[in-house]
Design a protein around this motif. Structure first.
Motif, PDB file in Angstrom:
ATOM      1  N   PRO A 195       0.835  -1.211   0.000  1.00  9.61           N
ATOM      2  CA  PRO A 195       0.000   0.000   0.000  1.00  9.61           C
ATOM      3  C   PRO A 195       0.865   1.253   0.000  1.00  9.61           C
ATOM      4  O   PRO A 195       1.953   1.273   0.575  1.00  9.61           O
ATOM      5  CB  PRO A 195      -0.785  -0.127   1.322  1.00  9.61           C
ATOM      6  N   LYS A 196       0.387   2.301  -0.645  1.00  4.74           N
ATOM      7  CA  LYS A 196       1.193   3.516  -0.735  1.00  4.74           C
ATOM      8  C   LYS A 196       1.071   4.394   0.510  1.00  4.74           C
ATOM      9  O   LYS A 196       1.570   5.517   0.518  1.00  4.74           O
ATOM     10  CB  LYS A 196       0.816   4.320  -1.976  1.00  4.74           C
ATOM     11  N   ASP A 197       0.431   3.885   1.545  1.00  4.90           N
ATOM     12  CA  ASP A 197       0.343   4.639   2.802  1.00  4.90           C
ATOM     13  C   ASP A 197       1.073   3.930   3.940  1.00  4.90           C
ATOM     14  O   ASP A 197       0.835   4.207   5.107  1.00  4.90           O
ATOM     15  CB  ASP A 197      -1.117   4.875   3.188  1.00  4.90           C
ATOM     16  N   GLN A 198       1.976   2.983   3.610  1.00  3.93           N
ATOM     17  CA  GLN A 198       2.696   2.245   4.633  1.00  3.93           C
ATOM     18  C   GLN A 198       4.181   2.160   4.298  1.00  3.93           C
ATOM     19  O   GLN A 198       4.565   2.089   3.126  1.00  3.93           O
ATOM     20  CB  GLN A 198       2.139   0.821   4.787  1.00  3.93           C
ATOM     21  N   GLY A 199       4.995   2.154   5.350  1.00  7.31           N
ATOM     22  CA  GLY A 199       6.413   1.886   5.196  1.00  7.31           C
ATOM     23  C   GLY A 199       7.221   3.045   4.631  1.00  7.31           C
ATOM     24  O   GLY A 199       6.728   4.154   4.409  1.00  7.31           O
ATOM     25  N   CYS A 200       8.494   2.747   4.378  1.00  8.49           N
ATOM     26  CA  CYS A 200       9.391   3.724   3.780  1.00  8.49           C
ATOM     27  C   CYS A 200       8.926   4.128   2.390  1.00  8.49           C
ATOM     28  O   CYS A 200       9.138   5.270   1.960  1.00  8.49           O
ATOM     29  CB  CYS A 200      10.806   3.143   3.730  1.00  8.49           C
ATOM     30  N   ILE A 201       8.272   3.209   1.687  1.00  8.41           N
ATOM     31  CA  ILE A 201       7.747   3.519   0.357  1.00  8.41           C
ATOM     32  C   ILE A 201       6.780   4.693   0.448  1.00  8.41           C
ATOM     33  O   ILE A 201       6.846   5.629  -0.361  1.00  8.41           O
ATOM     34  CB  ILE A 201       7.027   2.294  -0.252  1.00  8.41           C
ATOM     35  N   ALA A 202       5.882   4.660   1.433  1.00  6.14           N
ATOM     36  CA  ALA A 202       4.898   5.729   1.589  1.00  6.14           C
ATOM     37  C   ALA A 202       5.570   7.059   1.910  1.00  6.14           C
ATOM     38  O   ALA A 202       5.204   8.104   1.365  1.00  6.14           O
ATOM     39  CB  ALA A 202       3.908   5.357   2.684  1.00  6.14           C
ATOM     40  N   LYS A 203       6.558   7.021   2.801  1.00  6.13           N
ATOM     41  CA  LYS A 203       7.244   8.254   3.188  1.00  6.13           C
ATOM     42  C   LYS A 203       7.946   8.883   1.985  1.00  6.13           C
ATOM     43  O   LYS A 203       7.880  10.106   1.788  1.00  6.13           O
ATOM     44  CB  LYS A 203       8.258   7.954   4.290  1.00  6.13           C
ATOM     45  N   ALA A 204       8.630   8.074   1.193  1.00  5.02           N
ATOM     46  CA  ALA A 204       9.322   8.595   0.015  1.00  5.02           C
ATOM     47  C   ALA A 204       8.324   9.085  -1.025  1.00  5.02           C
ATOM     48  O   ALA A 204       8.546  10.114  -1.685  1.00  5.02           O
ATOM     49  CB  ALA A 204      10.217   7.517  -0.575  1.00  5.02           C
ATOM     50  N   TRP A 205       7.228   8.374  -1.212  1.00  2.00           N
ATOM     51  CA  TRP A 205       6.206   8.765  -2.183  1.00  2.00           C
ATOM     52  C   TRP A 205       5.580  10.106  -1.796  1.00  2.00           C
ATOM     53  O   TRP A 205       5.281  10.942  -2.647  1.00  2.00           O
ATOM     54  CB  TRP A 205       5.139   7.680  -2.252  1.00  2.00           C
ATOM     55  N   GLU A 206       5.420  10.333  -0.496  1.00  2.00           N
ATOM     56  CA  GLU A 206       4.792  11.565  -0.037  1.00  2.00           C
ATOM     57  C   GLU A 206       5.736  12.766  -0.116  1.00  2.00           C
ATOM     58  O   GLU A 206       5.330  13.857  -0.540  1.00  2.00           O
ATOM     59  CB  GLU A 206       4.323  11.392   1.416  1.00  2.00           C
ATOM     60  N   GLN A 217       6.994  -2.368  17.421  1.00  2.78           N
ATOM     61  CA  GLN A 217       6.144  -1.238  17.798  1.00  2.78           C
ATOM     62  C   GLN A 217       6.588   0.040  17.096  1.00  2.78           C
ATOM     63  O   GLN A 217       5.759   0.867  16.689  1.00  2.78           O
ATOM     64  CB  GLN A 217       6.176  -1.039  19.312  1.00  2.78           C
ATOM     65  N   HIS A 218       7.901   0.192  16.912  1.00  4.92           N
ATOM     66  CA  HIS A 218       8.418   1.355  16.194  1.00  4.92           C
ATOM     67  C   HIS A 218       7.875   1.391  14.767  1.00  4.92           C
ATOM     68  O   HIS A 218       7.455   2.456  14.281  1.00  4.92           O
ATOM     69  CB  HIS A 218       9.956   1.311  16.177  1.00  4.92           C
ATOM     70  N   ASN A 219       7.888   0.256  14.086  1.00  3.13           N
ATOM     71  CA  ASN A 219       7.395   0.188  12.709  1.00  3.13           C
ATOM     72  C   ASN A 219       5.882   0.361  12.631  1.00  3.13           C
ATOM     73  O   ASN A 219       5.372   0.939  11.669  1.00  3.13           O
ATOM     74  CB  ASN A 219       7.802  -1.143  12.077  1.00  3.13           C
ATOM     75  N   ILE A 220       5.192  -0.109  13.641  1.00  2.00           N
ATOM     76  CA  ILE A 220       3.735   0.065  13.679  1.00  2.00           C
ATOM     77  C   ILE A 220       3.395   1.545  13.851  1.00  2.00           C
ATOM     78  O   ILE A 220       2.526   2.090  13.157  1.00  2.00           O
ATOM     79  CB  ILE A 220       3.121  -0.777  14.809  1.00  2.00           C
ATOM     80  N   ASP A 221       4.094   2.202  14.752  1.00  2.00           N
ATOM     81  CA  ASP A 221       3.797   3.610  15.044  1.00  2.00           C
ATOM     82  C   ASP A 221       4.262   4.551  13.938  1.00  2.00           C
ATOM     83  O   ASP A 221       3.539   5.475  13.555  1.00  2.00           O
ATOM     84  CB  ASP A 221       4.473   4.016  16.371  1.00  2.00           C
ATOM     85  N   LYS A 222       5.454   4.311  13.404  1.00  7.07           N
ATOM     86  CA  LYS A 222       6.036   5.256  12.447  1.00  7.07           C
ATOM     87  C   LYS A 222       5.623   4.992  11.009  1.00  7.07           C
ATOM     88  O   LYS A 222       5.446   5.940  10.225  1.00  7.07           O
ATOM     89  CB  LYS A 222       7.558   5.216  12.554  1.00  7.07           C
ATOM     90  N   PHE A 223       5.454   3.715  10.651  1.00  8.32           N
ATOM     91  CA  PHE A 223       5.202   3.377   9.246  1.00  8.32           C
ATOM     92  C   PHE A 223       3.814   2.827   8.974  1.00  8.32           C
ATOM     93  O   PHE A 223       3.551   2.327   7.882  1.00  8.32           O
ATOM     94  CB  PHE A 223       6.256   2.378   8.768  1.00  8.32           C
ATOM     95  N   ASN A 224       2.949   2.851  10.011  1.00  6.49           N
ATOM     96  CA  ASN A 224       1.537   2.500   9.798  1.00  6.49           C
ATOM     97  C   ASN A 224       1.320   1.025   9.443  1.00  6.49           C
ATOM     98  O   ASN A 224       0.357   0.672   8.769  1.00  6.49           O
ATOM     99  CB  ASN A 224       0.933   3.390   8.706  1.00  6.49           C
TER     100      ASN A 224
END
Length: 292
Positions: A172-183, A204-211
Motif C-alpha cells: 500500500p502507498k500509505d505504509q512503510g518507507c515507500i509511503a514516506k518517500a512517495w509523499e 512497535q516502532h514500525n507500527i507507530d512510524k510506518f503504519n
C-alpha cells in the motif's frame, strides 16, 4: 464444423458437411435393418400401418420383393454413410486439433523468445547500485512501481539470498518507507531499535512510524533499521516508482553518497528505463482488463 472448413474447396466442403450429418443415416439404417430382420408377421403389421391407397400405389410402381431390395440397398448405403462419415469427421477434427495445438505451441515459443524478464532487467540495474555503494549482505535495494494505488516490486538486489527473492505481495502507498518517500520525495531514517535487543520495541516502532499492522510486521523477513527512499518522477512530473535502500545496521547506508549520486540526470535514466519497458511489466490494470 464451419470453422474447420473455411479454407476448403466448395465441393470438398460439401462432402465434409455431408459426412458430418452421419447420425441421421445411421438411425435410418438401424430402422431399415430392424424391419428387414423382423419376422414376416411383424412386417405384415408394419405394412398394414401404411394407408391403403399409398400401399396400392406403391405396388403399382414395384412389387413387394422389389421394394424390399430397394429398402435393403438404401439401408446399406445409410449404414456406410453413417460409419464412413463419422470416421471422416473424427479424422478432420483430430487433424485440425493437432494443427491448432502445433500453432499454439509455436506462438508460445515465439512469445517466450520475444518476452522480456523485466524483474531480471531491473534487478541487474540495481546490482550496479549495490556495487557502486558497497552494499553487503546486510543491505538491500528495491524498486517499486506504482500500480493502481499500490506498489509492486519490479526489481530487487541484495548479496543476501534471503533478502533478494521477488515478493509476491503488493505494498500500500500509505505504509512503510515507500509511503514516506512517495509523499515527500526523499526519506531517510535510522531511528529503529535493534531487534536483536528488543524485537517487540522494533515491531512497535514500525507500527507507530510506518503504519504497519501487527500481522504485516510478522511477515517482514528483513528487519531493517536504516532506510533511504527516493521518489522517481517522469518528465510530466508524475510519480512512476520509488527506489528504496535499506540496511540491518543504522550505519549501513552511505546517505551522503546516495544524495549526491541521485541527481536529476540519474533519476531520468532510471525513469526512462522503466517507461521503455512499460508494456512488458505485468500490472493490475492489465489483469483487470483481462477479467481477473
Amino acid at each position: 464444423m464451419e470453422i474447420y472448413l473455411e479454407d476448403y474447396h466448395p465441393i470438398k466442403k460439401f462432402l465434409y458437411k455431408a459426412a458430418s450429418w452421419g447420425l441421421y443415416p445411421t438411425i435410418l439404417s438401424a430402422i431399415g435393418f430392424a424391419f428387414i430382420g423382423s419376422p414376416s408377421n411383424i412386417q405384415v403389421l408394419i405394412r398394414r400401418s401404411i394407408p391403403l391407397e399409398l400401399r396400392e400405389h406403391m405396388l403399382m410402381v414395384m412389387n413387394y420383393e422389389g421394394w424390399l431390395i430397394t429398402l435393403f440397398c438404401i439401408t446399406v448405403f445409410c449404414a456406410v454413410w453413417g460409419g464412413a462419415g463419422s470416421q471422416a469427421t473424427v479424422r478432420l477434427v483430430t487433424r485440425k486439433h493437432k494443427d491448432v495445438v502445433s500453432e499454439n505451441d509455436q506462438l508460445k515459443e515465439e512469445s517466450n523468445s520475444k518476452s522480456i524478464n523485466c524483474y531480471k532487467v531491473f534487478s541487474n540495474y540495481l546490482y550496479s547500485y549495490a556495487q557502486r555503494f558497497d552494499l553487503g549482505a546486510e543491505e538491500r535495494v528495491s524498486l517499486y512501481k506504482l500500480d493502481m494505488d499500490m506498489f509492486s516490486c519490479i526489481g530487487r538486489y541484495s548479496e543476501n539470498e534471503l533478502f533478494k527473492s521477488k515478493p509476491s505481495r503488493l505494498y500500500p502507498k500509505d505504509q512503510g518507507c515507500i509511503a514516506k518517500a512517495w509523499e515527500t520525495g526523499t526519506f531517510q531514517d535510522t531511528s529503529a531499535p535493534d531487534p536483536e535487543d528488543s524485537l517487540e520495541a522494533w515491531k512497535q516502532h514500525n507500527i507507530d512510524k510506518f503504519n504497519f499492522t501487527v500481522e504485516q510486521i510478522e511477515r517482514i523477513r528483513m528487519r531493517s533499521r536504516a532506510f533511504y527512499g527516493l521518489r522517481l518522477r517522469n518528465a510530466e512530473n508524475v510519480t512512476v516508482a520509488v527506489l528504496v535502500f535499506e540496511s540491518l545496521k543504522t550505519n549501513g547506508l552511505p546517505f551522503g553518497k546516495l544524495q549526491r549520486f541521485f541527481k536529476p540526470h540519474e533519476v531520468k535514466n532510471l525513469v526512462n528505463l522503466i517507461e521503455s519497458l512499460e508494456q512488458h511489466i505485468p500490472s493490475l490494470e492489465d489483469a483487470r482488463s483481462e477479467g481477473f
